[in-house]
Design an enzyme around this catalytic site. Structure first.
Site, PDB file in Angstrom:
ATOM      1  N   ALA A 182       0.791  -1.312   0.001  1.00 26.32           N
ATOM      2  CA  ALA A 182      -0.313  -0.159   0.293  1.00 26.32           C
ATOM      3  C   ALA A 182       1.087   1.337  -0.143  1.00 26.32           C
ATOM      4  CB  ALA A 182      -1.313  -0.067   1.168  1.00 26.32           C
ATOM      5  N   ASP A 183       2.075   1.384   0.987  1.00 23.59           N
ATOM      6  CA  ASP A 183       2.583   2.501   0.534  1.00 23.59           C
ATOM      7  C   ASP A 183       3.397   2.477  -0.299  1.00 23.59           C
ATOM      8  OD1 ASP A 183       3.828   2.984   4.123  1.00 23.59           O
ATOM      9  OD2 ASP A 183       2.415   1.015   3.586  1.00 23.59           O
TER      10      ASP A 183
END
Length: 404
Positions: A182-183
């Site tokens: 996600a990052d």
């Protein structure tokens, strides 16, 4: 210290004098861990002067992600940056930060929403100092909305976004990705958004705020599932390595224990595959005659393919499918890639000098621009390595202003 598998990779060197296409852009990166570092890493690779503002005690938490005592994550995603050690809780440090803002185009932060304001660095004040400043605000859930004040971490986002629910096998629990996905996705989205906002600022002289959540970028890559669920009223169940919308698609074990990935998602490819396994009769079988039919009967089709592929070694399968021009390939570990002819020939991974390890394997600068490529200017900095250099530069600017 290292295995010798990577010795066929191309060597690169750092060139502090190299100029990238973003050489006139200066970025203040106040963020920690992955998303902000991924974002500023892309800008730094293309020449931006990225100044990591780090607490003098410990610095960016990414430095603490270690393998055998070495901060490999930091070495890769901290490359091409400078480190400025500041304790932003001290008024003097905040003043120094404010003093550099007129000379920056971008500021990145990932405090819990409201954290920047608590420091006295609310956007309105920043734009008073520099009206064209691009302010990137990274958070788990966004700057507004019902979850804005909640701490956001990639694991929680990957779980709630629907990604984990789709990932894995139907008879097992949902699976989180084995990396900070996600990052990473948010960071890549952010790099694109920054360059868009920079173009606007160049035209108008006005900066803006980029509200970059971790949740929405990873949701965007599976957003077709939202459309599907809205239509059907059903949640797509995990399908392992199969696909809910195309067939065949799976990973198959070969006779020697190797694994082959295969996709026949296009109609023409599925027909070619049936010829390749000497089962032309499947082309007119009602169960497999179209993609919709193959998806409905994918387990039966997989059984046929598993039997065929499982009777041959990985090398034999690869040779057969390559000759038949069927889209199939080996399942590789990253260890396998260190001496893989494609990776070496394409120079996707390269070796760079490192003070601790002698050299370290890194990914090449991406994407590859034909006329204005990025490059390697400096290794990831030690904590506060450039503090004196930056503050001397600020002092010289102040002196020049006084002389005028």
């Amino acid at each position: 210290m290292f295995s010798k598998l990577h010795e066929g990779l191309a060597r690169r060197s750092f060139d502090a004098e190299a100029q990238g296409p973003l050489a006139d852009i200066r970025v203040l990166d106040l963020s920690r861990l992955v998303a902000g570092n991924m974002l500023s890493h892309v800008l730094a690779d293309f020449g931006a002067d990225v100044i990591k503002v780090e607490h003098p005690e410990g610095g960016d938490d990414l430095r603490k992600w270690r393998e055998q005592g070495h901060a490999l994550h930091w070495k890769l995603y901290g490359r091409n940056k400078r480190s400025w050690a500041l304790d932003l809780r001290e008024p003097q440090s905040l003043d120094r930060l404010i003093s550099i803002l007129p000379h920056c185009q971008v500021l990145i932060e990932n405090f819990v929403p409201g954290g920047l304001e608590k420091l006295g660095l609310e956007p309105e004040r920043l734009w008073t100092v520099n009206p064209a400043l691009i302010l990137v605000r990274i958070s788990g859930w966004g700057q507004d909305g019902p979850y804005a004040k909640r701490p956001g971490f990639g694991t929680l986002v990957e779980a709630m976004s629907g990604f984990a629910y789709l990932n894995g096998f139907p008879d097992r629990p949902p699976s989180l990705p084995p990396l900070a996905l996600a990052d990473m996705v948010a960071g890549l989205y952010g790099a694109s958004a920054v360059q868009t906002a920079l173009r606007v600022a160049e035209k108008t002289g006005k900066g803006q705020c980029l509200d970059l959540s971790l949740f929405e970028p990873i949701l965007s890559v599976i957003a077709s599932e939202a459309a599907k669920s809205a239509l059907t009223g059903l949640a797509t169940l995990r399908a392992g390595n199969q696909s809910s919308h195309t067939a065949p698609r799976n990973v198959y074990r070969c006779a020697d224990g190797g694994f082959l990935a295969l996709s026949g998602s296009m109609q023409s490819m599925a027909m070619r595959l049936f010829d390749a396994i000497d089962r032309s009769d499947l082309k007119t079988d009602p169960r497999f005659i179209s993609n919709d039919a193959r998806v409905e009967h994918r387990d039966a089709l997989d059984a046929i393919l598993s039997d065929f592929i499982g009777s041959k070694t990985l090398a034999e399968n690869l040779a057969l499918f390559e000759q038949a021009k069927v889209t199939a390939g080996p399942v590789c570990s990253v260890l396998d890639l260190l001496d893989h002819p494609y990776v070496a020939g394409r120079e996707s991974l390269v070796r760079l000098p490192d003070d601790d390890l002698g050299e370290v394997v890194m990914h090449e600068v991406l994407p590859r621009l034909s006329q204005t490529p990025g490059g390697f200017r400096r290794p990831a900095p030690t904590l506060g390595q450039h503090t004196q250099e930056i503050e001397q530069w600020l002092e010289s600017l102040a002196n020049q202003k006084e002389d005028k």
